[in-house]
Scaffold this motif. Sequence first.
Motif, mmCIF file in Angstrom:
data_model
loop_
_atom_site.group_PDB
_atom_site.id
_atom_site.type_symbol
_atom_site.label_atom_id
_atom_site.label_comp_id
_atom_site.label_asym_id
_atom_site.label_seq_id
_atom_site.Cartn_x
_atom_site.Cartn_y
_atom_site.Cartn_z
ATOM 1 N N UNK A 1 -6.627 -15.660 -50.398
ATOM 2 C CA UNK A 1 -7.613 -16.148 -51.357
ATOM 3 C C UNK A 1 -7.586 -15.274 -52.605
ATOM 4 N N UNK A 2 -7.663 -15.930 -53.752
ATOM 5 C CA UNK A 2 -7.708 -15.274 -55.067
ATOM 6 C C UNK A 2 -6.354 -14.728 -55.522
ATOM 7 N N UNK A 3 -5.311 -14.852 -54.690
ATOM 8 C CA UNK A 3 -3.994 -14.391 -55.124
ATOM 9 C C UNK A 3 -3.411 -15.414 -56.088
ATOM 10 N N UNK A 4 -2.987 -14.958 -57.249
ATOM 11 C CA UNK A 4 -2.543 -15.879 -58.298
ATOM 12 C C UNK A 4 -1.168 -16.466 -58.009
ATOM 13 N N UNK A 5 -0.285 -15.711 -57.375
ATOM 14 C CA UNK A 5 1.071 -16.179 -57.099
ATOM 15 C C UNK A 5 1.535 -15.578 -55.779
ATOM 16 N N UNK A 6 1.481 -16.358 -54.700
ATOM 17 C CA UNK A 6 1.842 -15.842 -53.379
ATOM 18 C C UNK A 6 3.344 -15.711 -53.205
ATOM 19 N N UNK A 7 4.143 -16.358 -54.064
ATOM 20 C CA UNK A 7 5.588 -16.294 -53.903
ATOM 21 C C UNK A 7 6.175 -14.970 -54.373
ATOM 22 N N UNK A 8 5.423 -14.179 -55.133
ATOM 23 C CA UNK A 8 5.966 -12.907 -55.615
ATOM 24 C C UNK A 8 5.741 -11.766 -54.630
ATOM 25 N N UNK A 9 5.142 -12.074 -53.466
ATOM 26 C CA UNK A 9 4.889 -11.092 -52.408
ATOM 27 C C UNK A 9 4.041 -9.927 -52.918
ATOM 28 N N UNK A 10 3.172 -10.209 -53.882
ATOM 29 C CA UNK A 10 2.181 -9.248 -54.365
ATOM 30 C C UNK A 10 0.805 -9.783 -54.016
ATOM 31 N N UNK A 11 0.009 -8.962 -53.308
ATOM 32 C CA UNK A 11 -1.284 -9.414 -52.813
ATOM 33 C C UNK A 11 -2.369 -8.420 -53.218
ATOM 34 N N UNK A 12 -3.631 -8.780 -52.917
ATOM 35 C CA UNK A 12 -4.783 -8.029 -53.382
ATOM 36 C C UNK A 12 -5.345 -7.148 -52.281
ATOM 37 N N UNK A 13 -5.834 -6.034 -52.701
ATOM 38 C CA UNK A 13 -6.466 -5.102 -51.765
ATOM 39 C C UNK A 13 -7.837 -5.621 -51.362
ATOM 40 N N UNK A 14 -8.236 -5.296 -50.128
ATOM 41 C CA UNK A 14 -9.574 -5.583 -49.587
ATOM 42 C C UNK A 14 -9.835 -7.073 -49.361
ATOM 43 N N UNK A 15 -8.796 -7.893 -49.369
ATOM 44 C CA UNK A 15 -8.929 -9.303 -49.013
ATOM 45 C C UNK A 15 -7.920 -9.628 -47.916
ATOM 46 N N UNK A 16 -8.312 -10.382 -46.881
ATOM 47 C CA UNK A 16 -7.381 -10.677 -45.783
ATOM 48 C C UNK A 16 -6.215 -11.555 -46.246
#
Length: 556
Positions: A245-260
């Motif tokens: 959730x809230x990740x702008x681009x899941x294909x770049x394998x970059x994700x957000x801290x403190x969110x599952x």
Amino acid sequence: MESLFGVLRFLLLASGLPLQEAKRFRDVLGHEQYPGHMKMHNQLRGWSSDENEWNENLYPVWKKGDDKWKNSWEGGHVKAVLTSDSPALVGSNITFVVNLVFPRCQTEDANGNIIYEKNCRNDLGFTPDRYVYNWTAGAEDGGPEGGSSQSQHLTFPDRKPFPRPHGWKKWSFIYIFHTLGQYYQKLGRCSARVSVNTINMTLGHQVMEVTVFRRHGRRYIPIAQVKDLYLITDQIPVFVTMSQKNDRNSSDETFLRDLPIEFDVFIHDPSHFLNDSAISYKWNFGDNTGLFVSNNHTLNHTYVLNGTFNLNLTVQATVSGPCPLPSPTPPTPSPSSMPTGSNSMKLSDVSNENCQINRYGYFRATITIVEGIIEVNIIHIADVPMPLPQPDNSLRDFTVTCKGTTPTEVCTIISDPTCQVAQNKVCSPVAVEELCLISVRRAFNGSGTYCVNFTLGDDTSLALTSTLISIPGKVPASPLRVANGALISIGCLAMFVTMVTILLYKKHKMYKPIGSCPRKTVKGKSLSVFLSHAKASFFRGNQEKNPLLQSKPGMP
């Protein structure tokens, strides 16, 4: 010397050996090099060795680039498209499908004939003919099914007879599949499908070749050839999707801290070979949180630190299969050193014929964890004060707050109450201080219920929230209020008329002598009579009459 050659020729003929070697399937279908000997346990079920002879009289052989290919099909060229559900786990079934693509405006009808489509214009324009090939007309293809007058041409290239099911004449194409030094022949229409069990197939990348023939009188001519790679592996084909959730681009394998992050494992098993197997998933997320073992193909994990992490997944499935020949089994290599096609079996004997085999699949990824906008909330909605009260005021002020990094843009989407049909979208950059607090003013198209979506974004994250808002319209007047308003208006009008009448009465109350002019006398008398009647209508209690009106002409 001549007598010696004659003797040799006689011996060859007597031995039944032809003077010229006959073509074999491997000579016609492909030139790839396969081992000269095929062991019995590598024989594909239902397939034949490509060392068999090819009936070139019935199925002519054309080399690549031969001019005969240009006339192999009426109105153009036929293209064959070959696909498979590769990769396939050894022991499962792999399926190959061939589809024929005809020239423009040509299609296959319900009877298997090739016809021209109606109102379709090809390179030759509109054709008056209906059929490209009418194979079901007439009875040239032999006698009745099961009869003794079967034609000699109703055979495959290896001279085996065609199967004679009901409606066999509708199958107008012959497909020859060729792989691993073996072939499979099949009747078909514009599409053919073949499934093969991979238990005896060689691991690794292999080539499947298909040659397609069509009817041509009492012979068959080639119309298309196609080949494709496929993979047989002893590792479970594993794919993993990662979403947050809230990740702008899941294909770049970059994700957000403190969110599952949600990890969903997909096992490629189109033949359902592993349906009855016990499957386990072992996770190592690379953040020193330890190992997680689960029987579920989905799992959530939250990273609490920024940085780069190596994710490793091992999938294990226990399947039943034949025991290999007695030989030392090498230890199972680690996931990092296990190439495709290597032996990754752990065996535990159940009987002399069957074993329980553990198959493994592996997935690895490197992911980056960064900060981002993790939450958005609408904390206040207020009417916009207007200079004058307006019942249809459609402006509203929204106060929006967020957690995480500060956003750089805000977008507002106003939709219908179902939040499905967007009516208006506005995006604008924002400058937010350290405390994320944004005030947004938006206008609505009249009264009604609206879904309002606020999206706050930066380079890596995109967080949103939604709310429903009702914009009131003008309140319609009730019948009672309308009646009361009418009575008040009538009362006000009556009071106005009364006041005007009193003023007029007071102004004309004094006595005016009757002049000598008859017109003036009549006019004055008429006005007095009018005022007297008006007074009498509003002041009923006063019955006094003006004595001046009782005077007669000529009286002193």
